[in-house]
Design an enzyme around this catalytic site. Structure first.
Site, PDB file in Angstrom:
ATOM      1  N   HIS A  96      10.714   2.597   5.076  1.00 20.57           N
ATOM      2  CA  HIS A  96       9.864   2.148   3.967  1.00 20.57           C
ATOM      3  C   HIS A  96       8.741   1.273   4.525  1.00 20.57           C
ATOM      4  CE1 HIS A  96       8.483   0.239   0.305  1.00 20.57           C
ATOM      5  NE2 HIS A  96       9.102   1.199  -0.368  1.00 20.57           N
ATOM      6  N   GLU A 151       4.151   7.668   0.438  1.00 20.25           N
ATOM      7  CA  GLU A 151       3.847   6.451  -0.326  1.00 20.25           C
ATOM      8  C   GLU A 151       2.605   5.777   0.266  1.00 20.25           C
ATOM      9  OE1 GLU A 151       7.496   4.814  -2.468  1.00 20.25           O
ATOM     10  OE2 GLU A 151       7.641   4.077  -0.429  1.00 20.25           O
TER      11      GLU A 151
HETATM   12  P1  PGA Z   1       6.471   0.855  -6.822  1.00 20.68           P
HETATM   13  O1  PGA Z   1       7.285   0.976  -5.443  1.00 20.68           O
HETATM   14  O2  PGA Z   1       6.991   1.927  -7.744  1.00 20.68           O
HETATM   15  O3  PGA Z   1       6.768  -0.511  -7.299  1.00 20.68           O
HETATM   16  O4  PGA Z   1       5.038   1.071  -6.478  1.00 20.68           O
HETATM   17  C1  PGA Z   1       7.532   2.184  -4.831  1.00 20.68           C
HETATM   18  C2  PGA Z   1       8.240   1.945  -3.523  1.00 20.68           C
HETATM   19  O5  PGA Z   1       7.814   1.075  -2.778  1.00 20.68           O
HETATM   20  O6  PGA Z   1       9.244   2.570  -3.224  1.00 20.68           O
END
Ligand code: PGA
Length: 226
Positions: A96, A151
């Site tokens: 992550h 992401e």
């Molecule tokens: P968020 O986070 O939905 O708060 O943007 C997503 C993540 O970091 O997994």
């Protein structure tokens, strides 16, 4: 067709009372839950309680961990090994961007974690924010065939998601590198935008942070995901 994947990533939040209340909310949503591969990733401290609740009620929620040690079992104070989490979960989020930024996670440690998970029944969900991390993954693992969560950094926790078209184009670029991977999108997903991501041809699910902690917000996401 595989069911869309919807992951609730609680990050460093939540008590035993919170998870009990959350699971109770979903106990009566069996039909809705079973349209998706719904994966709850609470902190390690809550996995055992969640496992017990799910076993007792049979609700269609799969558990995931938010991390795994880059070492096998051993003298590594504070770490939790792949074999240990396999007792509770089917998935583990690794790489992550918050861990890459704040906790020393690198492409190399992501690779080590994948290899250790492969010795168990736990599937990795590797988070990437750009194509260089995908290429690094390919160089270390070869033909990676599990889940990748795209992401983009600007979208995480900002209320400013990527556009569905852009996310789809990025998912397509990832598939050119790793044709057997399943790509999901994460970053400011909510009940209003979830279906626009899930309707993209290269996107097979979403990873939800902020909007996953409150069971009512997460329930709205499931209700609007069709
Ligand atoms: P968020 O986070 O939905 O708060 O943007 C997503 C993540 O970091 O997994």
């Amino acid at each position: 067709m595989e069911k869309p994947i919807i992951i609730a990533n609680w990050k460093e939040y939540g008590t035993s009372n919170d998870i009990r209340q959350w699971l109770i909310t979903f106990e009566h949503e069996q039909q809705l839950l079973s349209s998706y591969n719904t994966i709850l990733c609470p902190p390690f401290t809550l996995l055992s309680l969640a496992r017990e609740f799910i076993n007792q009620t049979g609700i269609a929620i799969t558990l995931g961990a938010q991390n795994v040690s880059r070492f096998g079992e051993g003298k590594y104070t504070g770490e939790v090994s792949a074999h240990m989490i396999a007792e509770f979960t089917s998935y583990a989020i690794i790489g992550h961007s918050e861990r890459r930024r704040d906790l020393g996670e690198t492409d190399a440690t992501v690779g080590k974690k994948i290899k250790l998970l492969k010795e168990t029944t736990v599937s990795p969900v590797v988070c990437v924010s750009d194509i260089s991390q995908v290429i690094a993954l390919k160089n270390i693992i070869g033909d990676y065939s599990d889940v990748i969560a795209y992401e983009p950094l600007f979208a995480i926790g900002s209320g400013n998601p990527d556009s569905p078209n852009n996310a789809n184009a990025m998912a397509s670029n990832i598939k050119q590198q790793l044709p057997n991977a399943t790509i999901i999108y994460g970053g400011s997903v909510d009940s209003k935008n979830v279906s626009s991501f899930l309707s993209q041809t290269n996107i097979s699910g979403t990873l939800v942070g902020n909007r996953s902690l409150d069971p009512n917000f997460f329930l709205e996401i499931l209700k609007h995901a069709h």
